[in-house]
Write an enzyme that holds these catalytic residues in place. Structure first.
Site, PDB file in Angstrom:
ATOM      1  N   HIS A 172       0.847  -1.189   0.000  1.00  0.00           N
ATOM      2  CA  HIS A 172       0.000   0.000   0.000  1.00  0.00           C
ATOM      3  C   HIS A 172       0.888   1.245   0.000  1.00  0.00           C
ATOM      4  O   HIS A 172       2.037   1.209   0.441  1.00  0.00           O
ATOM      5  CB  HIS A 172      -0.895   0.019   1.233  1.00  0.00           C
ATOM      6  CG  HIS A 172      -1.973  -1.009   1.204  1.00  0.00           C
ATOM      7  ND1 HIS A 172      -3.083  -0.929   2.012  1.00  0.00           N
ATOM      8  CD2 HIS A 172      -2.134  -2.138   0.468  1.00  0.00           C
ATOM      9  CE1 HIS A 172      -3.869  -1.960   1.777  1.00  0.00           C
ATOM     10  NE2 HIS A 172      -3.311  -2.713   0.844  1.00  0.00           N
TER      11      HIS A 172
ATOM     12  N   GLU B  37       0.934   3.859   1.865  1.00  0.00           N
ATOM     13  CA  GLU B  37       1.454   4.242   3.182  1.00  0.00           C
ATOM     14  C   GLU B  37       2.621   3.358   3.598  1.00  0.00           C
ATOM     15  O   GLU B  37       3.613   3.845   4.146  1.00  0.00           O
ATOM     16  CB  GLU B  37       0.368   4.124   4.267  1.00  0.00           C
ATOM     17  CG  GLU B  37      -0.849   4.968   4.022  1.00  0.00           C
ATOM     18  CD  GLU B  37      -1.982   4.219   3.343  1.00  0.00           C
ATOM     19  OE1 GLU B  37      -3.139   4.416   3.748  1.00  0.00           O
ATOM     20  OE2 GLU B  37      -1.726   3.430   2.414  1.00  0.00           O
TER      21      GLU B  37
ATOM     22  N   CYS C 207      -6.254   1.879   5.827  1.00  0.00           N
ATOM     23  CA  CYS C 207      -6.883   0.607   6.196  1.00  0.00           C
ATOM     24  C   CYS C 207      -6.321   0.160   7.550  1.00  0.00           C
ATOM     25  O   CYS C 207      -5.375   0.769   8.072  1.00  0.00           O
ATOM     26  CB  CYS C 207      -6.595  -0.434   5.115  1.00  0.00           C
ATOM     27  SG  CYS C 207      -4.885  -1.045   5.121  1.00  0.00           S
TER      28      CYS C 207
ATOM     29  N   CYS D 248      -2.415  -0.449   7.473  1.00  0.00           N
ATOM     30  CA  CYS D 248      -1.639   0.783   7.394  1.00  0.00           C
ATOM     31  C   CYS D 248      -1.774   1.605   8.672  1.00  0.00           C
ATOM     32  O   CYS D 248      -0.795   2.177   9.150  1.00  0.00           O
ATOM     33  CB  CYS D 248      -2.060   1.594   6.180  1.00  0.00           C
ATOM     34  SG  CYS D 248      -1.635   0.773   4.618  1.00  0.00           S
TER      35      CYS D 248
END
Length: 152
Positions: free
Chosen positions: A53, A55, A83, A86
């Site tokens: 992801h 992040e 999410c 993260c």
């Protein structure tokens, strides 16, 4: 334009890179002392890695840049609410503030579905500012999923 909007524009550029690679268009930048020290965009499909992801990629790059797992003097800007994975990594990194664009009503872990980042039971809480450039960030995500639906 506010300072948060200015930095979010850089995160949006990263999200656009994800879009160009047929990835869910989420982008992130980490700012330290008024300088971007790390960037990331979703690369889940490209890397075949569910943890790739925006992040997570930015956190890894920022930790390498400051040579420390703690990012205490940094601000994370991300185009979509983090999410749970993260959000957990953000808490572990000790980032004091995150600023996100659009809310994620299905997986958001900074206030929408759950609130990992401000959970008082954890050893660190993150100050969260949501909805910065919400329309632009959310519009890119909407456009991406419309494109996907047309393909299928």
């Amino acid at each position: 334009m506010t300072l948060h909007e200015r930095w979010m524009k850089y995160a949006l550029r990263e999200a656009e890179r994800a879009f160009e690679h047929d990835e869910v268009p989420v982008g992130a930048v980490i700012v330290h002392k008024n300088t971007i020290i790390a960037k990331g965009y979703n690369q889940v499909e490209m890397m075949r890695d569910p943890t790739a992801h925006a992040e997570m990629i930015a956190l890894t790059a920022a930790a390498a840049h400051v040579e420390n797992k703690f990012l205490k003097d940094c601000v994370l800007y991300v185009t979509m609410e983090p999410c749970p994975m993260c959000a957990g990594a953000i808490v572990l990194s000790r980032i004091p503030t995150i600023v996100f664009g659009c809310y994620d009503p299905k997986m958001g872990a900074s206030g929408s579905v759950m609130n990992v980042t401000e959970n008082k039971k954890l050893n660190h809480q993150v100050h969260v500012i949501g909805g910065v450039l919400d329309a632009e960030c959310g519009g890119l995500v909407k456009e991406f999923f419309e494109k996907i639906r047309k393909k299928n």
